[in-house]
Design a protein around this motif. Structure first.
Motif, PDB file in Angstrom:
ATOM      1  N   LEU A 162      31.474  48.341  39.656  1.00  0.00           N
ATOM      2  CA  LEU A 162      30.587  47.231  39.293  1.00  0.00           C
ATOM      3  C   LEU A 162      30.991  46.654  37.933  1.00  0.00           C
ATOM      4  O   LEU A 162      31.072  45.428  37.764  1.00  0.00           O
ATOM      5  CB  LEU A 162      29.130  47.694  39.274  1.00  0.00           C
ATOM      6  N   CYS A 163      31.264  47.519  36.975  1.00  0.00           N
ATOM      7  CA  CYS A 163      31.667  47.059  35.644  1.00  0.00           C
ATOM      8  C   CYS A 163      33.004  46.316  35.687  1.00  0.00           C
ATOM      9  O   CYS A 163      33.169  45.291  35.021  1.00  0.00           O
ATOM     10  CB  CYS A 163      31.740  48.235  34.671  1.00  0.00           C
ATOM     11  N   LEU A 164      33.946  46.819  36.474  1.00  0.00           N
ATOM     12  CA  LEU A 164      35.243  46.148  36.595  1.00  0.00           C
ATOM     13  C   LEU A 164      35.101  44.780  37.264  1.00  0.00           C
ATOM     14  O   LEU A 164      35.702  43.803  36.828  1.00  0.00           O
ATOM     15  CB  LEU A 164      36.243  47.024  37.346  1.00  0.00           C
ATOM     16  N   TRP A 165      34.276  44.689  38.323  1.00  0.00           N
ATOM     17  CA  TRP A 165      34.059  43.394  38.968  1.00  0.00           C
ATOM     18  C   TRP A 165      33.302  42.444  38.045  1.00  0.00           C
ATOM     19  O   TRP A 165      33.573  41.230  38.047  1.00  0.00           O
ATOM     20  CB  TRP A 165      33.331  43.543  40.301  1.00  0.00           C
ATOM     21  N   ALA A 166      32.374  42.967  37.248  1.00  0.00           N
ATOM     22  CA  ALA A 166      31.662  42.120  36.274  1.00  0.00           C
ATOM     23  C   ALA A 166      32.637  41.583  35.228  1.00  0.00           C
ATOM     24  O   ALA A 166      32.552  40.409  34.833  1.00  0.00           O
ATOM     25  CB  ALA A 166      30.534  42.906  35.614  1.00  0.00           C
ATOM     26  N   LEU A 167      33.572  42.425  34.779  1.00  0.00           N
ATOM     27  CA  LEU A 167      34.590  41.976  33.832  1.00  0.00           C
ATOM     28  C   LEU A 167      35.473  40.897  34.460  1.00  0.00           C
ATOM     29  O   LEU A 167      35.790  39.887  33.813  1.00  0.00           O
ATOM     30  CB  LEU A 167      35.441  43.152  33.357  1.00  0.00           C
ATOM     31  N   ALA A 168      35.840  41.090  35.709  1.00  0.00           N
ATOM     32  CA  ALA A 168      36.665  40.093  36.408  1.00  0.00           C
ATOM     33  C   ALA A 168      35.916  38.760  36.516  1.00  0.00           C
ATOM     34  O   ALA A 168      36.491  37.690  36.274  1.00  0.00           O
ATOM     35  CB  ALA A 168      37.054  40.599  37.794  1.00  0.00           C
ATOM     36  N   ALA A 169      34.642  38.820  36.861  1.00  0.00           N
ATOM     37  CA  ALA A 169      33.839  37.594  36.965  1.00  0.00           C
ATOM     38  C   ALA A 169      33.707  36.914  35.606  1.00  0.00           C
ATOM     39  O   ALA A 169      33.838  35.687  35.496  1.00  0.00           O
ATOM     40  CB  ALA A 169      32.464  37.913  37.543  1.00  0.00           C
ATOM     41  N   ALA A 170      33.474  37.695  34.562  1.00  0.00           N
ATOM     42  CA  ALA A 170      33.366  37.131  33.214  1.00  0.00           C
ATOM     43  C   ALA A 170      34.684  36.507  32.784  1.00  0.00           C
ATOM     44  O   ALA A 170      34.706  35.436  32.156  1.00  0.00           O
ATOM     45  CB  ALA A 170      32.931  38.209  32.223  1.00  0.00           C
TER      46      ALA A 170
ATOM     47  N   GLY B 118      43.691  32.810  35.892  1.00  0.00           N
ATOM     48  CA  GLY B 118      42.382  33.182  35.360  1.00  0.00           C
ATOM     49  C   GLY B 118      42.513  33.625  33.929  1.00  0.00           C
ATOM     50  O   GLY B 118      42.565  32.820  33.009  1.00  0.00           O
ATOM     51  N   SER B 119      42.602  34.910  33.744  1.00  0.00           N
ATOM     52  CA  SER B 119      42.801  35.504  32.424  1.00  0.00           C
ATOM     53  C   SER B 119      43.188  36.959  32.648  1.00  0.00           C
ATOM     54  O   SER B 119      43.090  37.475  33.761  1.00  0.00           O
ATOM     55  CB  SER B 119      41.529  35.409  31.579  1.00  0.00           C
ATOM     56  N   ILE B 120      43.602  37.630  31.598  1.00  0.00           N
ATOM     57  CA  ILE B 120      43.905  39.056  31.720  1.00  0.00           C
ATOM     58  C   ILE B 120      42.623  39.812  32.057  1.00  0.00           C
ATOM     59  O   ILE B 120      42.642  40.764  32.840  1.00  0.00           O
ATOM     60  CB  ILE B 120      44.551  39.601  30.439  1.00  0.00           C
ATOM     61  N   ALA B 121      41.496  39.364  31.494  1.00  0.00           N
ATOM     62  CA  ALA B 121      40.207  40.001  31.781  1.00  0.00           C
ATOM     63  C   ALA B 121      39.821  39.848  33.252  1.00  0.00           C
ATOM     64  O   ALA B 121      39.040  40.635  33.773  1.00  0.00           O
ATOM     65  CB  ALA B 121      39.107  39.412  30.892  1.00  0.00           C
ATOM     66  N   PHE B 122      40.365  38.861  33.931  1.00  0.00           N
ATOM     67  CA  PHE B 122      40.156  38.694  35.366  1.00  0.00           C
ATOM     68  C   PHE B 122      41.187  39.489  36.167  1.00  0.00           C
ATOM     69  O   PHE B 122      40.844  40.224  37.097  1.00  0.00           O
ATOM     70  CB  PHE B 122      40.246  37.206  35.727  1.00  0.00           C
TER      71      PHE B 122
ATOM     72  N   PRO C 118      41.067  43.883  36.205  1.00  0.00           N
ATOM     73  CA  PRO C 118      40.151  44.553  37.144  1.00  0.00           C
ATOM     74  C   PRO C 118      40.502  44.294  38.603  1.00  0.00           C
ATOM     75  O   PRO C 118      40.389  45.191  39.439  1.00  0.00           O
ATOM     76  CB  PRO C 118      38.782  43.961  36.807  1.00  0.00           C
ATOM     77  N   VAL C 119      40.933  43.079  38.919  1.00  0.00           N
ATOM     78  CA  VAL C 119      41.315  42.777  40.305  1.00  0.00           C
ATOM     79  C   VAL C 119      42.498  43.652  40.721  1.00  0.00           C
ATOM     80  O   VAL C 119      42.512  44.218  41.814  1.00  0.00           O
ATOM     81  CB  VAL C 119      41.629  41.280  40.481  1.00  0.00           C
ATOM     82  N   ALA C 120      43.483  43.790  39.847  1.00  0.00           N
ATOM     83  CA  ALA C 120      44.652  44.617  40.167  1.00  0.00           C
ATOM     84  C   ALA C 120      44.266  46.082  40.335  1.00  0.00           C
ATOM     85  O   ALA C 120      44.797  46.771  41.208  1.00  0.00           O
ATOM     86  CB  ALA C 120      45.710  44.471  39.073  1.00  0.00           C
ATOM     87  N   LEU C 121      43.354  46.567  39.513  1.00  0.00           N
ATOM     88  CA  LEU C 121      42.943  47.964  39.611  1.00  0.00           C
ATOM     89  C   LEU C 121      42.110  48.237  40.855  1.00  0.00           C
ATOM     90  O   LEU C 121      42.164  49.327  41.415  1.00  0.00           O
ATOM     91  CB  LEU C 121      42.154  48.377  38.360  1.00  0.00           C
ATOM     92  N   LEU C 122      41.342  47.258  41.286  1.00  0.00           N
ATOM     93  CA  LEU C 122      40.454  47.453  42.433  1.00  0.00           C
ATOM     94  C   LEU C 122      41.027  46.927  43.739  1.00  0.00           C
ATOM     95  O   LEU C 122      40.361  46.998  44.770  1.00  0.00           O
ATOM     96  CB  LEU C 122      39.105  46.770  42.156  1.00  0.00           C
ATOM     97  N   TRP C 123      42.249  46.403  43.718  1.00  0.00           N
ATOM     98  CA  TRP C 123      42.845  45.833  44.928  1.00  0.00           C
ATOM     99  C   TRP C 123      42.876  46.883  46.032  1.00  0.00           C
ATOM    100  O   TRP C 123      43.385  47.984  45.833  1.00  0.00           O
ATOM    101  CB  TRP C 123      44.251  45.337  44.622  1.00  0.00           C
ATOM    102  N   PRO C 124      42.339  46.566  47.204  1.00  0.00           N
ATOM    103  CA  PRO C 124      42.281  47.566  48.275  1.00  0.00           C
ATOM    104  C   PRO C 124      43.641  47.856  48.879  1.00  0.00           C
ATOM    105  O   PRO C 124      44.525  47.005  48.870  1.00  0.00           O
ATOM    106  CB  PRO C 124      41.353  46.919  49.313  1.00  0.00           C
TER     107      PRO C 124
END
Length: 116
Positions: free
Chosen positions: A13-21, A88-92, A95-101
């Motif tokens: 949740l925190c990683l997806w929130a960071l990606a959204a931010a 996007g940004s590195i902040a986006f 997290p996307v790269a870390l959570l990529w399924p």
């Protein structure tokens, strides 16, 4: 270092929130400046301090892309990490790269943990 990394629901949740931010907040501010304050973008090009931050961000994109591949903590190809960072940004992108399924994509083999 080929180990499978798992994240708790709270971490996810925190990683997806960071990606959204990163996508909406950081990239949104940039797009707002480009569309409605073009003079601020022109000022950035002539400011050496701003140029230093831009160069640092571009260097970090390359370093993070290399480390994600080397440490095998992402299933996303390093090239896609660079594209996501630029769009996007590195902040986006991070997290996307870390959570990529995991999936059956052509680039999925790079970050998949080795089976012993």
């Amino acid at each position: 270092m080929a180990s499978h990394v798992t994240y708790s629901p709270r971490e996810r949740l925190c990683l997806w929130a960071l990606a959204a931010a990163g996508l909406v907040g950081i990239n949104g501010a940039f797009l707002y400046a480009v569309m409605f304050r073009p003079e601020s973008i022109a000022a950035v090009r002539t400011n050496p301090l701003a140029a230093a931050f831009v160069v640092e961000a571009l260097v970090l994109v390359g370093v993070f892309a290399y480390l994600l591949r080397k440490w095998e903590v992402s299933r996303l190809h390093w090239g896609w990490f660079v594209v996501l960072s630029l769009l996007g940004s590195i902040a986006f992108a991070l997290p996307v790269a870390l959570l990529w399924p995991a999936g059956n994509t052509a680039s999925a083999g790079r970050g998949r943990p080795r089976q012993s």
